[in-house]
Scaffold this active site. Structure first.
Site, short mmCIF file in Angstrom:
data_model
loop_
_atom_site.label_atom_id
_atom_site.label_comp_id
_atom_site.label_asym_id
_atom_site.label_seq_id
_atom_site.Cartn_x
_atom_site.Cartn_y
_atom_site.Cartn_z
N ASP A 102 -0.75 -5.77 6.03
CA ASP A 102 -2.19 -5.97 5.94
C ASP A 102 -2.62 -6.33 4.52
OD1 ASP A 102 -1.35 -3.43 5.31
OD2 ASP A 102 -3.05 -2.40 6.20
N ASP A 105 -1.17 -4.53 -2.48
CA ASP A 105 -1.99 -3.81 -3.47
C ASP A 105 -1.15 -3.71 -4.74
OD1 ASP A 105 -3.64 -1.93 -4.75
OD2 ASP A 105 -4.27 -1.07 -2.87
C1 PRP Z 1 -1.28 0.60 2.44
C2 PRP Z 1 -1.31 -0.81 3.01
C3 PRP Z 1 0.01 -1.40 2.64
C4 PRP Z 1 0.42 -0.61 1.43
C5 PRP Z 1 0.29 -1.44 0.19
O1 PRP Z 1 -0.77 1.45 3.40
O2 PRP Z 1 -1.47 -0.77 4.41
O3 PRP Z 1 0.93 -1.17 3.67
O4 PRP Z 1 -0.43 0.53 1.31
O5 PRP Z 1 0.85 -0.76 -0.85
P1 PRP Z 1 1.37 -1.37 -2.21
O6 PRP Z 1 0.95 -2.82 -2.32
O7 PRP Z 1 0.67 -0.53 -3.24
O8 PRP Z 1 2.84 -1.23 -2.22
P2 PRP Z 1 -1.01 3.03 3.38
O9 PRP Z 1 0.07 3.66 2.55
O10 PRP Z 1 -2.42 3.31 2.99
O11 PRP Z 1 -0.74 3.45 4.89
P3 PRP Z 1 -1.46 2.97 6.27
O12 PRP Z 1 -0.94 1.57 6.53
O13 PRP Z 1 -1.01 3.95 7.29
O14 PRP Z 1 -2.95 2.97 6.04
#
Ligand code: PRP
Length: 182
Positions: A102, A105
């Site tokens: 998705d 970050d």
């Molecule tokens: C978020 C998002 C990505 C990840 C990005 O997931 O959905 O998968 O973090 O992280 P990065 O670019 O910092 O490596 P989250 O850990 O919030 O879990 P979720 O998908 O269950 O909401």
């Protein structure tokens, strides 16, 4: 369009997201013609995107597989080290793997996941994030397909949550600060 009362700005509408996902699906059909692909979804946020992406692929045969990861503690977001809670159901060695995410970050968690998948020696490993937060990456990750750029704000919708809510919003929006400053 009717906006949820907890958000204050829509960054990408449902139609804009749909059009972009359609372009990504068409690109996979073009670039993997004559082959097949496995879409890997890292739960939970990416589930909405990967379900739509799979349906935007019209000719290339698609398999779907899922991983669940969790942090070792509060420091995860800064270390990127994760624990695999649920691994893929099938081997990916020699296969074309597309990691549908998705959002890119910091990239820390995702680079760990991608390294883990690369070690299984897939034929190809494509990282396909739908959204990229501009200027916040702490590690470099190659992104081969265009992603929708967003500013460094608290965004929700289309899979992204705040306290597990708002994943179901069909658009991507900025969460109203009143929600998390309560
Ligand atoms: C978020 C998002 C990505 C990840 C990005 O997931 O959905 O998968 O973090 O992280 P990065 O670019 O910092 O490596 P989250 O850990 O919030 O879990 P979720 O998908 O269950 O909401």
């Amino acid at each position: 369009m009717q906006m949820h009362p907890d958000v204050n700005k829509i960054l990408f509408t449902e139609d804009e997201i749909k059009a972009h996902v359609a372009r990504l699906g068409a690109a996979i059909d073009r670039d993997f013609a004559g082959e097949d692909v496995i879409i890997v979804t890292v739960l939970r946020g990416a589930a909405i995107f990967s379900a739509d992406l799979a349906r935007a692929i019209k000719t290339v045969p698609v398999e779907m597989d899922y991983m669940a990861i969790s942090s070792y503690g509060a420091s995860t977001k800064s270390s990127g080290v994760v624990n695999i809670q649920k691994d893929l159901s099938s081997p990916i060695t020699g296969r074309n793997v597309i990691v549908a995410e998705d959002i890119l970050d910091s990239g820390l968690t995702l680079s760990y996941v991608l390294e883990n998948l690369a070690a299984r020696e897939p034929k190809s490993l494509t990282f396909m994030p739908l959204f990229i937060k501009k200027g916040v990456q702490k590690v470099h990750i190659d992104v081969d397909y265009p992603a929708l750029e967003i500013p460094n704000e608290f965004v929700v919708g289309y899979g992204l949550d705040y306290a597990e809510k708002y994943r179901n919003l069909p658009y991507l929006a900025v969460l109203d600060p009143k929600v998390y400053s309560k």
